[in-house]
Scaffold this active site. Structure first.
Site, mmCIF file in Angstrom:
data_model
loop_
_atom_site.group_PDB
_atom_site.id
_atom_site.type_symbol
_atom_site.label_atom_id
_atom_site.label_comp_id
_atom_site.label_asym_id
_atom_site.label_seq_id
_atom_site.Cartn_x
_atom_site.Cartn_y
_atom_site.Cartn_z
ATOM 1 N N LYS A 53 0.837 -1.203 0.000
ATOM 2 C CA LYS A 53 0.000 0.000 0.000
ATOM 3 C C LYS A 53 0.874 1.256 0.000
ATOM 4 O O LYS A 53 0.611 2.203 -0.721
ATOM 5 C CB LYS A 53 -0.940 -0.022 1.228
ATOM 6 N N GLN A 97 -5.369 -2.011 9.293
ATOM 7 C CA GLN A 97 -5.144 -3.335 8.705
ATOM 8 C C GLN A 97 -5.734 -4.424 9.596
ATOM 9 O O GLN A 97 -5.473 -4.462 10.799
ATOM 10 C CB GLN A 97 -3.633 -3.553 8.488
ATOM 11 N N ASP A 120 -11.893 1.923 3.511
ATOM 12 C CA ASP A 120 -12.138 0.474 3.424
ATOM 13 C C ASP A 120 -13.631 0.173 3.257
ATOM 14 O O ASP A 120 -14.003 -0.945 2.900
ATOM 15 C CB ASP A 120 -11.687 -0.208 4.730
HETATM 16 N N1 GUN Z 1 -7.161 -7.513 5.672
HETATM 17 C C1 GUN Z 1 -7.455 -8.281 4.600
HETATM 18 N N2 GUN Z 1 -8.108 -7.573 3.666
HETATM 19 C C2 GUN Z 1 -8.233 -6.328 4.159
HETATM 20 C C3 GUN Z 1 -8.830 -5.136 3.650
HETATM 21 O O1 GUN Z 1 -9.382 -5.081 2.546
HETATM 22 N N3 GUN Z 1 -8.739 -4.048 4.463
HETATM 23 C C4 GUN Z 1 -8.153 -4.094 5.679
HETATM 24 N N4 GUN Z 1 -8.144 -2.981 6.404
HETATM 25 N N5 GUN Z 1 -7.601 -5.181 6.173
HETATM 26 C C5 GUN Z 1 -7.644 -6.289 5.405
#
Ligand code: GUN
Length: 282
Positions: A53, A97, A120
């Site tokens: 990211k 996350q 998200d």
């Molecule tokens: N962990 C696995 N997929 C995701 C996601 O799309 N967003 C977040 N914040 N954590 C994750």
């Protein structure tokens, strides 16, 4: 005839070019889109996702801040970081996350994110708005799935879409997006009886269960479009939820793993962060 491969790598690269233009436009107006990420603990997969990211933000000219916190960080400390990002005008999008360590209440942390910064799309306000068809942040992986179907030229209206998996991150939101496109949607899960007999009726099959190569060749209707959201490590191989070799002999089109849905997720996150920044100058 073997299936057409739907390349997420290619689609993501095209979208990223468009996004670079949007960032340039915002920067010209004095706004640098900013993403704040909170990462708690030592999960190697989570660390790897967060590095990707950061890299995507760098490449596209976004400002990014990552708060790496120890596995024993308190709930209050995590909430304080979320609050800090909520107040920070240089941060337009916030991502915590997941998964969080067991002692942290994930739901409370997600609820603490300001809905306008919830890139998200996990805050109940955004989840609710998605369900009633209002403007909202759409979760990144489901949004990527729809982009791939559009790219493959799939006209969803009236098709039977079967989603295997009912997670809040993928299964439920992707089902809502398919419904919004007028597909007839069936959501399957671990208690579904005779799963293959349901998946065999799918015109579009989305597999999001996290079980390596669970969907076999004889689970798929000839000519179906198959989207594999799974990312499973088996030994030193990365495989999806779909038995790619067998299913690609039956399906009309299929996403590979890696190089399918994966590259789309981060791209859609960046898209949401840019949209969050755009909202501040609307
Ligand atoms: N962990 C696995 N997929 C995701 C996601 O799309 N967003 C977040 N914040 N954590 C994750």
């Amino acid at each position: 005839m073997p299936a057409t491969i739907i390349s997420g790598k290619e689609v993501a690269a095209r979208i990223r070019k468009e996004l670079a233009g949007k960032v340039e436009h915002l920067r010209a107006r004095g706004v640098v889109p900013g993403l704040g990420v909170i990462l708690v603990g030592d999960d190697p997969a989570s660390h790897s996702y967060v590095r990707s990211k950061e890299k995507a933000c760098r490449e596209l000219g976004l400002h990014s801040v990552v708060r790496r916190m120890p596995a024993d960080a308190s709930q209050a400390a995590v909430l304080a970081e979320v609050e800090g990002f909520n107040r920070d005008d240089a941060i337009h999008g916030i991502l915590v996350q997941l998964p969080l360590p067991d002692h942290i209440d994930e739901r409370e942390v997600i609820r603490a994110i300001h809905p306008h910064k919830d890139v998200d799309g996990f805050h109940p306000v955004n989840v609710g708005n998605l369900h009633i068809g209002e403007r909202c942040f759409v979760p990144c992986t489901p949004a990527g799935v729809i982009e791939l179907l559009d790219h493959a030229g799939v006209e969803l209206k009236g098709l039977h879409a079967v989603v295997v998996g009912r997670s809040n991150i993928v299964g439920k939101p992707v089902s809502m997006l398919l419904l919004a496109r007028h597909a007839t949607v069936t959501i399957c899960h671990s208690r579904t009886r005779d799963l293959p007999s349901v998946t065999r009726t799918a015109d579009v099959l989305v597999a999001a269960v996290g079980k390596p190569e669970m969907v076999r060749g004889d689970w798929v209707k000839p000519g179906a479009v198959v989207i594999d959201v799974g990312v499973n490590r088996v030994g030193d191989r990365l495989v999806g939820d779909v038995d790619f070799a067998a299913v690609s002999e039956v399906a009309a089109a299929i996403t590979p793993v890696p190089g399918g849905v994966g590259p789309m997720t981060i791209t859609m996150l960046i898209k949401n962060a840019i949209e969050a920044a755009e909202r501040t100058v609307e």
